[in-house]
Design a protein around this motif. Sequence first.
Motif, mmCIF file in Angstrom:
data_model
loop_
_atom_site.group_PDB
_atom_site.id
_atom_site.type_symbol
_atom_site.label_atom_id
_atom_site.label_comp_id
_atom_site.label_asym_id
_atom_site.label_seq_id
_atom_site.Cartn_x
_atom_site.Cartn_y
_atom_site.Cartn_z
ATOM 1 N N GLY A 136 0.808 -1.210 0.000
ATOM 2 C CA GLY A 136 0.000 0.000 0.000
ATOM 3 C C GLY A 136 0.841 1.260 0.000
ATOM 4 N N ASP A 137 2.021 1.177 -0.575
ATOM 5 C CA ASP A 137 2.982 2.284 -0.574
ATOM 6 C C ASP A 137 3.227 2.721 -2.017
ATOM 7 O OD1 ASP A 137 5.203 3.964 -0.439
ATOM 8 O OD2 ASP A 137 6.176 2.811 1.144
ATOM 9 N N GLY A 138 2.794 3.915 -2.370
ATOM 10 C CA GLY A 138 2.896 4.390 -3.740
ATOM 11 C C GLY A 138 4.288 4.764 -4.187
ATOM 12 N N ARG A 139 5.276 4.712 -3.318
ATOM 13 C CA ARG A 139 6.633 5.108 -3.719
ATOM 14 C C ARG A 139 7.180 4.227 -4.828
ATOM 15 N NH1 ARG A 139 10.653 4.587 0.317
ATOM 16 N NH2 ARG A 139 9.375 2.883 1.169
ATOM 17 N N TYR A 140 6.847 2.954 -4.791
ATOM 18 C CA TYR A 140 7.423 2.028 -5.764
ATOM 19 C C TYR A 140 6.781 2.227 -7.137
ATOM 20 C CZ TYR A 140 8.835 0.336 -1.253
ATOM 21 O OH TYR A 140 9.324 0.278 0.027
ATOM 22 N N GLU A 141 5.494 2.424 -7.176
ATOM 23 C CA GLU A 141 4.845 2.807 -8.426
ATOM 24 C C GLU A 141 5.405 4.136 -8.915
ATOM 25 O OE1 GLU A 141 0.619 4.674 -9.306
ATOM 26 O OE2 GLU A 141 0.420 2.527 -8.826
ATOM 27 N N GLY A 142 5.645 5.052 -7.995
ATOM 28 C CA GLY A 142 6.213 6.339 -8.360
ATOM 29 C C GLY A 142 7.594 6.213 -8.961
ATOM 30 N N PHE A 143 8.381 5.263 -8.479
ATOM 31 C CA PHE A 143 9.706 5.024 -9.053
ATOM 32 C C PHE A 143 9.568 4.586 -10.510
ATOM 33 C CE2 PHE A 143 13.227 2.373 -10.292
ATOM 34 C CZ PHE A 143 14.342 3.013 -9.774
ATOM 35 N N VAL A 144 8.659 3.652 -10.766
ATOM 36 C CA VAL A 144 8.432 3.176 -12.134
ATOM 37 C C VAL A 144 7.960 4.328 -13.024
ATOM 38 C CG1 VAL A 144 7.049 1.613 -13.555
ATOM 39 C CG2 VAL A 144 7.977 0.821 -11.369
ATOM 40 N N HIS A 145 7.040 5.118 -12.510
ATOM 41 C CA HIS A 145 6.511 6.244 -13.279
ATOM 42 C C HIS A 145 7.630 7.239 -13.602
ATOM 43 C CE1 HIS A 145 2.878 9.206 -13.747
ATOM 44 N NE2 HIS A 145 3.460 8.925 -14.894
ATOM 45 N N GLY A 146 8.452 7.542 -12.624
ATOM 46 C CA GLY A 146 9.547 8.478 -12.841
ATOM 47 C C GLY A 146 10.552 7.978 -13.852
ATOM 48 N N ALA A 147 10.895 6.698 -13.779
ATOM 49 C CA ALA A 147 11.846 6.126 -14.742
ATOM 50 C C ALA A 147 11.282 6.185 -16.155
ATOM 51 C CB ALA A 147 12.177 4.688 -14.356
ATOM 52 N N CYS A 148 9.999 5.890 -16.278
ATOM 53 C CA CYS A 148 9.355 5.932 -17.593
ATOM 54 C C CYS A 148 9.345 7.357 -18.139
ATOM 55 C CB CYS A 148 7.939 5.390 -17.481
ATOM 56 S SG CYS A 148 7.003 5.525 -19.030
ATOM 57 N N LYS A 149 8.983 8.322 -17.304
ATOM 58 C CA LYS A 149 8.918 9.709 -17.761
ATOM 59 C C LYS A 149 10.306 10.238 -18.145
ATOM 60 C CE LYS A 149 5.524 12.036 -17.476
ATOM 61 N NZ LYS A 149 4.452 12.317 -18.446
ATOM 62 N N ALA A 150 11.332 9.759 -17.461
ATOM 63 C CA ALA A 150 12.686 10.160 -17.823
ATOM 64 C C ALA A 150 13.115 9.552 -19.154
ATOM 65 C CB ALA A 150 13.655 9.755 -16.722
ATOM 66 N N TRP A 151 12.611 8.353 -19.461
ATOM 67 C CA TRP A 151 12.967 7.668 -20.709
ATOM 68 C C TRP A 151 12.278 8.285 -21.919
ATOM 69 C CZ3 TRP A 151 9.092 4.400 -23.094
ATOM 70 C CH2 TRP A 151 9.516 3.806 -24.282
ATOM 71 N N ILE A 152 11.036 8.719 -21.766
ATOM 72 C CA ILE A 152 10.222 9.127 -22.915
ATOM 73 C C ILE A 152 10.918 10.158 -23.804
ATOM 74 C CG2 ILE A 152 8.105 10.340 -23.584
ATOM 75 C CD1 ILE A 152 6.671 8.816 -21.331
ATOM 76 N N PRO A 153 11.462 11.253 -23.281
ATOM 77 C CA PRO A 153 12.043 12.265 -24.184
ATOM 78 C C PRO A 153 13.337 11.825 -24.858
ATOM 79 C CG PRO A 153 12.360 12.907 -21.898
ATOM 80 C CD PRO A 153 11.441 11.731 -21.885
ATOM 81 N N ARG A 154 13.939 10.735 -24.396
ATOM 82 C CA ARG A 154 15.185 10.273 -25.028
ATOM 83 C C ARG A 154 15.035 8.870 -25.602
ATOM 84 N NH1 ARG A 154 18.075 7.152 -21.202
ATOM 85 N NH2 ARG A 154 17.215 7.252 -19.089
ATOM 86 N N ALA A 155 13.800 8.449 -25.824
ATOM 87 C CA ALA A 155 13.557 7.087 -26.317
ATOM 88 C C ALA A 155 14.101 6.877 -27.725
ATOM 89 C CB ALA A 155 12.059 6.785 -26.280
ATOM 90 N N ARG A 156 13.990 7.880 -28.563
ATOM 91 C CA ARG A 156 14.474 7.768 -29.944
ATOM 92 C C ARG A 156 15.912 8.283 -30.045
ATOM 93 N NH1 ARG A 156 10.421 7.108 -33.840
ATOM 94 N NH2 ARG A 156 8.300 7.117 -32.992
ATOM 95 N N PRO A 157 16.710 7.726 -30.928
ATOM 96 C CA PRO A 157 16.376 6.615 -31.822
ATOM 97 C C PRO A 157 16.334 5.294 -31.060
ATOM 98 C CG PRO A 157 18.686 7.183 -32.061
ATOM 99 C CD PRO A 157 18.098 8.207 -31.130
ATOM 100 N N TYR A 158 15.370 4.458 -31.416
ATOM 101 C CA TYR A 158 15.275 3.157 -30.769
ATOM 102 C C TYR A 158 16.489 2.297 -31.119
ATOM 103 C CZ TYR A 158 10.436 4.400 -29.822
ATOM 104 O OH TYR A 158 9.304 5.030 -29.385
ATOM 105 N N ARG A 159 16.785 1.373 -30.227
ATOM 106 C CA ARG A 159 17.935 0.477 -30.387
ATOM 107 C C ARG A 159 17.459 -0.970 -30.320
ATOM 108 N NH1 ARG A 159 20.955 1.500 -25.227
ATOM 109 N NH2 ARG A 159 18.802 1.466 -24.501
ATOM 110 N N GLU A 160 18.291 -1.866 -30.775
ATOM 111 C CA GLU A 160 17.932 -3.285 -30.751
ATOM 112 C C GLU A 160 17.586 -3.745 -29.339
ATOM 113 O OE1 GLU A 160 19.782 -6.928 -33.146
ATOM 114 O OE2 GLU A 160 21.030 -6.396 -31.425
ATOM 115 N N ILE A 161 18.330 -3.270 -28.328
ATOM 116 C CA ILE A 161 18.129 -3.703 -26.947
ATOM 117 C C ILE A 161 16.796 -3.204 -26.389
ATOM 118 C CG2 ILE A 161 19.252 -1.733 -25.845
ATOM 119 C CD1 ILE A 161 19.640 -5.449 -24.867
ATOM 120 N N ASP A 162 16.118 -2.293 -27.088
ATOM 121 C CA ASP A 162 14.806 -1.836 -26.627
ATOM 122 C C ASP A 162 13.758 -2.937 -26.699
ATOM 123 O OD1 ASP A 162 15.473 0.765 -25.838
ATOM 124 O OD2 ASP A 162 15.262 1.541 -27.868
#
Length: 363
Positions: A51-77
């Motif tokens: 019942g602790d939102g910090r862990y979901e928040g970690f996932v959300h933060g990592a995703c939001k940090a990735w979005i603006p630098r997602a391109r160009p996509y790479r094979e490892i994606d």
Amino acid sequence: MTGRTEGLRHDEALARVRAAADLLCRYPFACWHYGDSIGFEGLLAATDVLGDGRYEGFVHGACKAWIPRARPYREIDNTAPGYALCLLHERTGDEAVLEACLDLAAFLTGRRTLGGVYVSFERAPLRMPYGGATLSPAEQALLEDPGAGAFVDCLHFDAPFLVKLGRVAGDERLVDAGADQALATIALLQQPDGFFAHFFLERTGQTYGPGWGRGQGWALLGLLDVIEQLPEGHPHAREIRASFVRLADALVRTQERDGHWPTPIADRASFHETSTASFAAAGLARGVTLGLLGDSARAAAQAAWVASLASVGADGATTGVSAALWASTAPSHYAGAPVGFQVPWGAGPFLAAAREHLGPRAR
């Protein structure tokens, strides 16, 4: 399916979950790499259990940090935690996450296939085997020029992501693409005994790494994700369910008395990879809850959970988890892997299993 926490009180088990999730948040995720998918799914599970939102928040933060630098996509994606990101969108309503998932899916579905399975690597990541086995001249030549390969790990990546994204976005083509991936991977890698081979090489037309313990966990959870998300009456559903049951039955009949499995599973003298028990504790329990598996799987899931919980210390550190294996044509590679790593494929499946055995807590 909730179960007992033999040797620990419920509050003590929850403390292990919190410690493991906290430690996982300190892992240097690369965005993206192998293990990220189960790591992020495990952190979402930790939010559910505690019942602790910090862990979901970690996932959300990592995703939001990735979005603006997602391109160009790479094979490892191809290792991106797409299924977890779809869950994140459902939990947060963040449309930017959904748009990023749709863009990523367009890249991933543009890859060529081997036997219908998307190529994981155009140059398969073969390495010299752990343990120092001598390679034959033919194997040495493969090491130098392996060609393309498809890997069982990707059954936890591509198929669940595409099916889930298709359901979320209302795109039947993505649902069908994911179901096709699951079916093709089953045909390419599942062996007559129910277990999955680790990988297939285009150059030889052969599979390698039969019965790799953790590999069965990738397949088990990936198949379950697809089964849960496929629309009622989908033409591939029955065959995918049958594959899952064959794999689950194979795990139940080969489980050791301590709740673990050797790796490779056929080599009973090899070490007991604790991450396999964590994957199995999660997947077998979910299979029981969905009505796909019966009492023998329930007992095996409980034994695996007890073994998994015992492998996590009060500080959240996991014991008995092997290093990234990459790939080798030598069967001895799996038993020779070094052990003792704090990685997402150790903590993540433990956290996923905790949700099945300790139950979610309302936030």
